[in-house]
Design a protein around this motif. Structure first.
Motif, short mmCIF file in Angstrom:
data_model
loop_
_atom_site.label_atom_id
_atom_site.label_comp_id
_atom_site.label_asym_id
_atom_site.label_seq_id
_atom_site.Cartn_x
_atom_site.Cartn_y
_atom_site.Cartn_z
N TRP A 1 38.06 38.87 41.69
CA TRP A 1 38.66 37.95 42.67
C TRP A 1 37.88 36.65 42.66
O TRP A 1 36.66 36.64 42.51
CB TRP A 1 38.63 38.58 44.05
CG TRP A 1 39.43 37.85 45.09
CD1 TRP A 1 38.95 36.95 46.00
CD2 TRP A 1 40.83 37.93 45.31
NE1 TRP A 1 39.97 36.48 46.77
CE2 TRP A 1 41.14 37.06 46.38
CE3 TRP A 1 41.86 38.66 44.73
CZ2 TRP A 1 42.43 36.91 46.88
CZ3 TRP A 1 43.14 38.51 45.20
CH2 TRP A 1 43.43 37.66 46.26
N LEU A 2 38.60 35.55 42.83
CA LEU A 2 37.99 34.23 42.76
C LEU A 2 38.36 33.42 44.00
O LEU A 2 39.53 33.38 44.39
CB LEU A 2 38.47 33.49 41.51
CG LEU A 2 38.04 32.02 41.37
CD1 LEU A 2 36.53 31.94 41.17
CD2 LEU A 2 38.79 31.35 40.22
N GLY B 1 35.00 42.55 39.89
CA GLY B 1 35.75 43.77 40.15
C GLY B 1 34.82 44.92 40.49
O GLY B 1 33.62 44.89 40.23
N ALA B 2 35.38 45.95 41.10
CA ALA B 2 34.59 47.09 41.56
C ALA B 2 33.98 47.84 40.37
O ALA B 2 34.64 48.09 39.37
CB ALA B 2 35.45 48.04 42.39
N ARG B 3 32.69 48.22 40.50
CA ARG B 3 32.01 48.99 39.46
C ARG B 3 31.77 50.43 39.90
O ARG B 3 31.26 51.22 39.13
CB ARG B 3 30.69 48.32 39.11
CG ARG B 3 30.87 46.93 38.53
CD ARG B 3 29.65 46.46 37.80
NE ARG B 3 29.88 45.19 37.14
CZ ARG B 3 29.04 44.62 36.30
NH1 ARG B 3 27.90 45.24 36.01
NH2 ARG B 3 29.31 43.45 35.75
N ALA C 1 42.45 30.88 46.25
CA ALA C 1 41.97 32.26 46.29
C ALA C 1 42.99 33.15 45.60
O ALA C 1 44.19 33.05 45.86
CB ALA C 1 41.77 32.73 47.73
N GLY C 2 42.50 34.01 44.71
CA GLY C 2 43.40 34.90 43.99
C GLY C 2 42.67 35.65 42.90
O GLY C 2 41.46 35.51 42.73
N PRO C 3 43.42 36.47 42.15
CA PRO C 3 42.79 37.23 41.06
C PRO C 3 42.20 36.30 39.99
O PRO C 3 42.81 35.28 39.63
CB PRO C 3 43.96 38.06 40.49
CG PRO C 3 44.98 38.08 41.59
CD PRO C 3 44.84 36.79 42.31
N ALA C 4 41.03 36.65 39.51
CA ALA C 4 40.38 35.87 38.46
C ALA C 4 41.00 36.19 37.11
O ALA C 4 41.54 37.29 36.90
CB ALA C 4 38.88 36.17 38.44
#
Length: 418
Positions: A406-407, A367-369, A398-401
């Motif tokens: 994201w994974l 995720g964005a830091r 593919a999708g949210p981890a």
């Protein structure tokens, strides 16, 4: 709303009235519902309950006024009152049927009351009629709305003869016109909104289809180099075979000539097809297609753009077929690009797992830091990755981890490209 009464197009008020009268005189099972039936359930059911209460109240008030003020016998007042105001209860689902019943009740009331009184109809019944007219205007085609307004005006105008003041009838007719016009405006807005939603969905599907075609063309252009390399090897080996093998029989020599010519022809046709797939302003590729041997360069580029990349290789690396090698590189490249676009400053874990029969690629970001410096439009990276994996007989997820971020996980069989 869709046109529920198909008819050949006609022009002029007379033709409009004729078609509209045919619509209201020939009931159909597929007549459109009122506007309340298309709203959300959380609003629809309370509105339907309120409409049912109003219908019951207007019906009771109409019957009471017919008996007390118009001196109509109770046995006559009950069915007439129910016909005039009772259809409001079902007007949300069948507005045109409700108007037919209400108009019949108003006509019978005019006969039952005769010339007595300033206004022959109960006020609650007229209020119910206005609500029904709004539902009709919002649900039926415009020609049917015009016909309904004309018939209603004729019925109301018939009250002038028994002694009702003409100006009062004009006001009542104007109110009916306003109710129909307001309903027609609401119906037109609903139609435009439905058409816009349909066109938006069609455009979204067209863009998705176009993205798939573009990605397939791009993959075909990239794999051209792989195919061209193998075909060139075949052509060169067939060309060199007569010089490398002494005393080669003439039949074998002719066979090598056929193989060489077939390989060259295949190269020419492949180059021609790939040229058709290339855009007018796109030059031919000059650099060789990349593979996982350039993974370090890819990671260095991602770290230069602010990502912290951890690479893990599980299992014993093995030589990969050119198509698998290229697709694996592109999947990692696109995953890192998406992470840099949507999760700047994130830590990204890249894992290459060499299994028994397949290569598993996992790219996960945390995720964005830090805040994005700017919003950039997303591309069709997932479309391209899915097309590559599907082409090779693999599986892509593919999708949210689970822990955020994201994974991307791709499983590609080693021998799929064969």
């Amino acid at each position: 709303m869709n046109e529920p009464f198909p008819a050949p197009p006609r022009h002029g008020l007379r033709a409009t009235l004729r078609d509209g009268l045919r619509d209201i005189l020939t009931p159909r099972r597929d007549e459109p519902p009122g506007p309340l039936m298309s709203v959300r359930d959380r609003y629809r059911y309370p509105a339907l309950a309120l409409l049912a209460l109003l219908g019951a109240g207007f019906t009771a008030g109409s019957i009471a006024l017919l008996i007390t003020s118009a001196s109509v016998h109770a046995d006559v007042a009950w069915p007439i009152g129910v016909l005039m105001a009772g259809p409001l209860v079902v007007a949300a689902r069948w507005p045109l049927h409700a108007w037919r019943a209400s108009a019949l009740g108003f006509a019978l009331c005019l006969v039952a009351v005769g010339g007595r009184g300033f206004w022959p109809w109960p006020v609650p019944a007229f209020l119910a009629l206005l609500v029904i007219l709004f539902g009709v205007g919002a649900s039926v085609p415009r020609r049917t709305t015009v016909a309904v307004g004309a018939v209603t005006a004729v019925v109301l105008g018939a009250a002038v003869a028994p002694g009702t003041a003409p100006w009062f009838v004009v006001i009542m007719v104007a109110l009916t016109v306003v109710a129909l016009a307001f309903g027609d405006a609401i119906g037109a807005r609903r139609t435009l909104a439905a058409d816009l939603a349909e066109q938006t969905e069609l455009r979204r599907r067209d863009l998705a289809r176009q993205a798939v075609l573009e990605e397939r063309a791009r993959i075909a252009r990239e794999l051209h180099d792989v195919v061209a390399h193998h075909m060139s090897v075949i052509a060169m080996q067939a060309e060199a075979a007569p010089f490398k093998i002494p005393d080669l029989p003439d039949a074998a020599r002719d066979t090598f000539v056929v193989v060489r010519d077939a390989a060259r022809e295949a190269l020419t046709e492949t180059r021609r097809v790939v040229g058709l797939l290339r855009a007018d302003d796109e030059d031919a590729e000059r650099a060789p297609q990349p593979g996982l041997d350039r993974l370090d360069d890819l990671v260095a580029s991602a770290e230069h753009h602010g990502l912290a990349v951890d690479v893990a290789i599980v299992g014993v690396p093995r030589p990969l077929e050119a198509g698998v090698d290229l697709s694996a590189f592109r999947i990692v490249q696109e995953s890192l690009s998406n992470a840099g676009r949507h999760a700047p400053g994130a830590r990204v874990a890249v894992e290459l797992r060499y299994g028994h029969d397949r290569l598993t690629i996992t790219v996960a970001d945390g995720g964005a830091r830090r805040d994005r410096e700017g919003t950039r439009g997303g591309g069709h990276g997932l479309v391209g990755m899915r097309e590559r994996v599907t082409m090779l007989g693999g599986v892509l997820e593919a999708g949210p981890a689970p822990d955020g971020g994201w994974l991307v996980r791709a499983e590609i069989p080693y021998g799929a490209s064969a």
